[in-house]
Design a protein around this motif. Sequence first.
Motif, short mmCIF file in Angstrom:
data_model
loop_
_atom_site.label_atom_id
_atom_site.label_comp_id
_atom_site.label_asym_id
_atom_site.label_seq_id
_atom_site.Cartn_x
_atom_site.Cartn_y
_atom_site.Cartn_z
N UNK A 95 0.84 -1.20 0.00
CA UNK A 95 0.00 0.00 0.00
C UNK A 95 0.87 1.24 0.00
N UNK A 110 -17.15 -0.90 13.31
CA UNK A 110 -17.90 -0.24 14.38
C UNK A 110 -17.13 1.00 14.81
N UNK B 298 -9.89 -10.31 10.44
CA UNK B 298 -8.78 -10.27 9.48
C UNK B 298 -9.07 -9.31 8.31
N UNK B 299 -10.27 -9.39 7.82
CA UNK B 299 -10.61 -8.56 6.66
C UNK B 299 -10.61 -7.08 7.02
N UNK B 300 -11.11 -6.76 8.22
CA UNK B 300 -11.08 -5.36 8.66
C UNK B 300 -9.63 -4.87 8.72
N UNK B 302 -6.99 -6.10 7.13
CA UNK B 302 -6.36 -6.00 5.82
C UNK B 302 -6.89 -4.80 5.03
N UNK B 303 -8.14 -4.46 5.27
CA UNK B 303 -8.71 -3.28 4.60
C UNK B 303 -7.94 -2.03 5.01
N UNK B 304 -7.69 -1.89 6.30
CA UNK B 304 -6.97 -0.70 6.76
C UNK B 304 -5.50 -0.75 6.32
N UNK B 305 -4.92 -1.95 6.32
CA UNK B 305 -3.52 -2.07 5.88
C UNK B 305 -3.38 -1.72 4.40
N UNK B 306 -4.42 -2.02 3.63
CA UNK B 306 -4.38 -1.69 2.20
C UNK B 306 -4.44 -0.18 1.95
N UNK B 307 -4.67 0.58 3.02
CA UNK B 307 -4.57 2.05 2.89
C UNK B 307 -3.21 2.55 3.37
N UNK B 308 -2.36 1.60 3.76
CA UNK B 308 -1.01 1.98 4.14
C UNK B 308 -0.76 1.99 5.65
N UNK B 309 -1.74 1.57 6.45
CA UNK B 309 -1.53 1.54 7.89
C UNK B 309 -0.74 0.28 8.28
N UNK B 310 0.13 0.43 9.29
CA UNK B 310 0.83 -0.73 9.82
C UNK B 310 -0.16 -1.60 10.59
N UNK B 313 -1.10 -0.28 14.08
CA UNK B 313 -1.91 0.93 13.95
C UNK B 313 -3.36 0.56 13.57
N UNK B 317 -6.91 1.16 15.66
CA UNK B 317 -8.09 1.86 15.14
C UNK B 317 -9.35 1.00 15.29
N UNK B 321 -12.47 1.89 17.73
CA UNK B 321 -13.82 1.96 17.16
C UNK B 321 -14.78 1.10 17.96
#
Lengths: 257, 326
Positions: A95, A110, B298-300, B302-310, B313, B317, B321
């Motif tokens: 990414x 959430x 896992x999917x949550x 990987x979704x955030x990691x695909x935006x560049x988050x470690x 991190x 998040x 949440x």
Amino acid sequence: MKVSNLFVWQGRRNAMDDILLKVEDISLKRNGRYILRQVNLSVRRGEIHGILGLNGAGKSSLAYTIMGCADYVPDEGRILFEGNDITHLSITERARLGITLAWQEPARFEGLRVSTYLSLGMKEPDRTRIMEALEAVALPPSAYMHRFVDNTLSGGERKRIELAAVYAMRPKLAILDEPDSGVDILSLDDVLKLIKGMASNGTTVLLITHRDEALEIADSASLMCQGTILYRGNVEQVRQYYAQRCKLHPEMLKSPG
Amino acid sequence: MRLHQLKTAEPSWVREYEGMLEALKQAGGDPSAITSGKFATLVVSANKVLAKSELPGIHFEAEELPTGIHARIFVEPGTKITKPVHLCFGMLAEEGVQEIIACYEIGDDAQVAFFAHCTFPNAQELKHLMEATIRVGKNAKMSYTESHYHGPYGGIEVRPHAKVFVGEGGKFMNNFNLIHGRVGSLEIDYEVDVGKEGVAELVARVYGTGTDRISVKEFIRLNGERAKGLTKTRVAVREQAMSEVFTTIEGNAPYARGHMDCTEIVRDRAIAKNMPLVIVRDDRAQVTHEAAIGTVNRKELETLMARGLGEDEAVDIIIRGMLQWV
Ligand SMILES: Nc1ncnc2c1ncn2[C@@H]1O[C@H](COP(=O)(O)OP(=O)(O)OP(=O)(O)O)[C@@H](O)[C@H]1O
Ligand SMILES: [Mg+2]
């Protein structure tokens, strides 16, 4: 084939060799069965490349493999991005190189607000860009900015927000896994317009779909069937083969892949 | 900073007061709520009342003890305190004990919302003990939002204990938050008796890391007809932290309704437990519970990691949440 398409395509071809993404002989097995089999794919910088295939063809699996998802480490082959081997990089690393993915069925979070979600891919949170991205997917920012990306969003709204997040990130390569599914037919045009917008912002798009009309905006395309890419090249040809339900065609066998 | 409410001019206490307000800011609070003079406030550091301001209908009485204070907080019957009441407990010291013995009396038909800020930003070997008795009168309404900040070291033991009595038609809502900084060792122990048509809601959100220890004990007795009780617990533990959540609801009267809802996220070598206990003594009462303990989806992630988050991190998040989403 439309003459104009041919012209564009050949024009790009001459300027080619600026290959952004190269997938080389990728294979992925699950329970002894090939889900991806010797997939080869090159995507040139700046193009919209469509991947068309029926349900179960392996499109999403290919998307996850390129993104680097945990369960999608290829058994064979390698992936090059801007000429560098990224096969063993983590999702985060990919990414940060500029690759992102809009999931076919995006996850729900959430307590995470739309505005925060859209800002995650930006170097600096930028309110104007967030609003622009929401407008680009036809969601009024005032009504959506402060909503949560949880299961109170409808399926279509969630998909639009996923596209908005990619739009706001401005990656080098956007893998869009069926961006047109779950959004109503009327707004297919909106989605296609948005993807063209991404491309004009400098993003190369890998557009995965099983709706051949979505390929209208593609510069080139690949036909995927049973875990492999049967044909790569001209959009019209791919649409025709697809209409024949991926029947093997002598010409396809000749295609360079 | 306005210090007009400060009860002492002694420089060391002035510094203490300023330090506590600073810590409150670190914990995500707004110190101007305390200093503006618009709200009823009570600020206690260690065993010293640093600031106190009342509004018509609400009174604070505080007596200094050797290691804490004895406070009585009284809201006159029929009074609706429309602005939040800010309480600030804590100390800047690295070690010591603070014991708060508090008695809340909310008169019949009164209404009040407390915001308690408990800050111990430098705690290395500290103890904070709270023994509260809370009486919510007939048709009265009290909410108590408690936000803790224990600093980065984890050298603290915090025991908020309360016995709560909710009168007929009364409503008590407690909201405990400890999601910034380390927890240390936490033992929440709340016992609530709810009268006819009364309501009790206990919400706790805690984020443990390092070697933090979290224990949440909540007991609601629904004693009156149509009494209602709810516990909502959101806990996340990472690294070697451990959490235990024991909640009990007793349905002792006709048409009493109770529900316990617990979600915990575990990562790394952390351990989370949840033990809901249901006791029903009237065949017209009903008590239910739901619990989910698991790791981050896992999917949550990987979704955030695909935006560049470690990965770390992204986990943070998702956890924050979940903790906020009650
Ligand atoms: N974890 C798995 N275990 C076993 N089989 C799997 C797994 N993941 C995918 N498959 C199989 O691999 C094939 C390709 O799946 P994939 O999701 O990539 O297809 P797709 O082309 O994206 O389909 P669709 O158009 O329905 O989204 C399917 O037959 C699917 O059942
Ligand atoms: Mg798919």
